[in-house]
Scaffold this motif. Sequence first.
Motif, PDB file in Angstrom:
ATOM      1  N   GLN A 273     -24.730   6.436  79.272  1.00  0.00           N
ATOM      2  CA  GLN A 273     -24.467   7.228  80.599  1.00  0.00           C
ATOM      3  C   GLN A 273     -24.918   8.266  80.738  1.00  0.00           C
ATOM      4  N   ARG A 274     -24.783   9.174  79.571  1.00  0.00           N
ATOM      5  CA  ARG A 274     -25.455  10.650  79.484  1.00  0.00           C
ATOM      6  C   ARG A 274     -26.639  10.899  79.018  1.00  0.00           C
ATOM      7  N   ALA A 275     -27.167  10.011  78.279  1.00  0.00           N
ATOM      8  CA  ALA A 275     -28.568  10.306  77.608  1.00  0.00           C
ATOM      9  C   ALA A 275     -29.603  10.221  78.697  1.00  0.00           C
ATOM     10  N   MET A 276     -30.610  10.580  78.467  1.00  0.00           N
ATOM     11  CA  MET A 276     -32.027  10.554  79.143  1.00  0.00           C
ATOM     12  C   MET A 276     -32.337   8.885  79.147  1.00  0.00           C
ATOM     13  N   SER A 277     -32.885   8.472  80.441  1.00  0.00           N
ATOM     14  CA  SER A 277     -33.000   6.888  80.535  1.00  0.00           C
ATOM     15  C   SER A 277     -33.679   6.281  79.302  1.00  0.00           C
ATOM     16  N   LEU A 278     -34.853   6.868  78.898  1.00  0.00           N
ATOM     17  CA  LEU A 278     -35.644   6.408  78.069  1.00  0.00           C
ATOM     18  C   LEU A 278     -34.964   6.346  76.555  1.00  0.00           C
ATOM     19  N   GLN A 279     -34.604   7.720  76.055  1.00  0.00           N
ATOM     20  CA  GLN A 279     -34.030   7.514  74.961  1.00  0.00           C
ATOM     21  C   GLN A 279     -32.841   6.581  74.818  1.00  0.00           C
ATOM     22  N   GLY A 280     -31.806   6.936  75.873  1.00  0.00           N
ATOM     23  CA  GLY A 280     -30.655   6.059  75.889  1.00  0.00           C
ATOM     24  C   GLY A 280     -30.738   4.488  76.054  1.00  0.00           C
ATOM     25  N   ALA A 281     -31.970   3.965  76.203  1.00  0.00           N
ATOM     26  CA  ALA A 281     -32.225   2.546  76.443  1.00  0.00           C
ATOM     27  C   ALA A 281     -32.675   2.232  74.826  1.00  0.00           C
ATOM     28  N   ALA A 282     -33.070   3.148  73.873  1.00  0.00           N
ATOM     29  CA  ALA A 282     -33.895   2.743  72.653  1.00  0.00           C
ATOM     30  C   ALA A 282     -32.870   2.571  71.599  1.00  0.00           C
ATOM     31  N   PHE A 283     -31.690   3.122  71.419  1.00  0.00           N
ATOM     32  CA  PHE A 283     -31.079   2.985  70.404  1.00  0.00           C
ATOM     33  C   PHE A 283     -29.893   1.967  70.169  1.00  0.00           C
ATOM     34  N   LYS A 284     -29.429   1.555  69.068  1.00  0.00           N
ATOM     35  CA  LYS A 284     -28.383   0.719  68.589  1.00  0.00           C
ATOM     36  C   LYS A 284     -27.463   1.499  67.687  1.00  0.00           C
ATOM     37  N   ILE A 285     -26.267   0.811  67.618  1.00  0.00           N
ATOM     38  CA  ILE A 285     -25.324   1.544  66.701  1.00  0.00           C
ATOM     39  C   ILE A 285     -24.657   0.305  65.813  1.00  0.00           C
ATOM     40  N   LYS A 286     -24.950   0.855  64.372  1.00  0.00           N
ATOM     41  CA  LYS A 286     -24.148  -0.661  63.307  1.00  0.00           C
ATOM     42  C   LYS A 286     -23.261   0.249  62.605  1.00  0.00           C
ATOM     43  N   ARG A 287     -22.573  -0.573  62.061  1.00  0.00           N
ATOM     44  CA  ARG A 287     -21.408   0.135  61.012  1.00  0.00           C
ATOM     45  C   ARG A 287     -22.404   0.050  59.719  1.00  0.00           C
ATOM     46  N   ALA A 288     -22.099   1.089  58.920  1.00  0.00           N
ATOM     47  CA  ALA A 288     -22.590   1.260  57.511  1.00  0.00           C
ATOM     48  C   ALA A 288     -22.077   0.065  56.737  1.00  0.00           C
ATOM     49  N   LYS A 289     -23.076  -0.489  55.724  1.00  0.00           N
ATOM     50  CA  LYS A 289     -22.749  -1.581  54.984  1.00  0.00           C
ATOM     51  C   LYS A 289     -22.224  -1.146  53.868  1.00  0.00           C
ATOM     52  N   PHE A 290     -22.533   0.032  53.225  1.00  0.00           N
ATOM     53  CA  PHE A 290     -22.022   0.279  51.916  1.00  0.00           C
ATOM     54  C   PHE A 290     -20.815   1.320  52.161  1.00  0.00           C
ATOM     55  N   LYS A 291     -19.914   1.072  51.030  1.00  0.00           N
ATOM     56  CA  LYS A 291     -18.556   1.731  51.126  1.00  0.00           C
ATOM     57  C   LYS A 291     -18.492   2.707  49.929  1.00  0.00           C
TER      58      LYS A 291
END
Length: 308
Positions: A273-291
């Motif tokens: 919602q807040r990022a610039m359109s190009l950058q805001g469409a380019a990322f994903k979020i994942k949970r870290a694999k290792f604990k």
Amino acid sequence: MKQYVVGVDVGGTNIKLGVVGPAGVIIFRNSFATKPFASSRTKLIDALTREIEAAIITSGLTKKQIAGVGIGVPGLVDFERGFVRFLPNIHGWKNVPLKRILQKKIKLPVFVDNDVKVITLAESKFGAGRGVKNLICLTLGTGVGSGLILNGALYRGQDNAAGELGHMPLNEHGPKCNCGGFGCFERYVGNHALCVLACRIMGKQGMSMEAMHALAEKGNKRALVFWKKAAEHIGNGLVGVVNLLNPHLIVIGGGISHNEKFLFKNVTATIKQRAMSLQGAAFKIKRAKFKDDAGIIGAYVLVTDAKA
């Protein structure tokens, strides 16, 4: 052939270590409490020496099979010199030439870096960020730690101090931070700040993140409001980073990541919602694999990358 590494993850409460083989597989692990040795820098270094030597022997290996020792510490580090500048939560650790001291004691190559940078290496090489050239690794807990992989390499900065996303100011007149600044990201999403927010929303004291998770699982409306607000705080802190660095992936670890179900969707929505359109469409979020093993596996990468 020297294909094994001893990885050490130094924490204010516990020190974890392990022997890691090819492909980041841990063949031996151990841990010991920091507190009995924290009063003396010499005692702690001696304890590290004993435990590293013991780990090699217990694993059935010899030093001829060890490529080196990798160590992650919770503070500022000069990676090039293996120099610990400052550990805020362990007494007496200021300007300590840890690399030189340990190499002399154990007769093996030693590599030292900040603990979150080491975790970032683990996630980049073997974890959630495997194969990704541009990513941010964020650990959310008591404080906010982070590491940056840019163009396929760990970015350390001019003085090996890059990645302090927790101390980006979000508010010119915000609350005072332990770093000496005001309105830092950490002051809005660290455990203490989130617990204060939870108590305010729930209207009672003593609310923990575990309690808020349990309440949200049961559909408690106030708890769901809390997680939405927490996600907005996290997302707001990451908008500028997304605009600046244009990462493909944000890896989130630390205790707060256990609440992925209630956080990640809203963190993503806030950024988009807040990022610039190009950058805001380019990322994903994942949970870290290792604990608990992240620091040990990252130490393997630290050593093997340095010796490549």
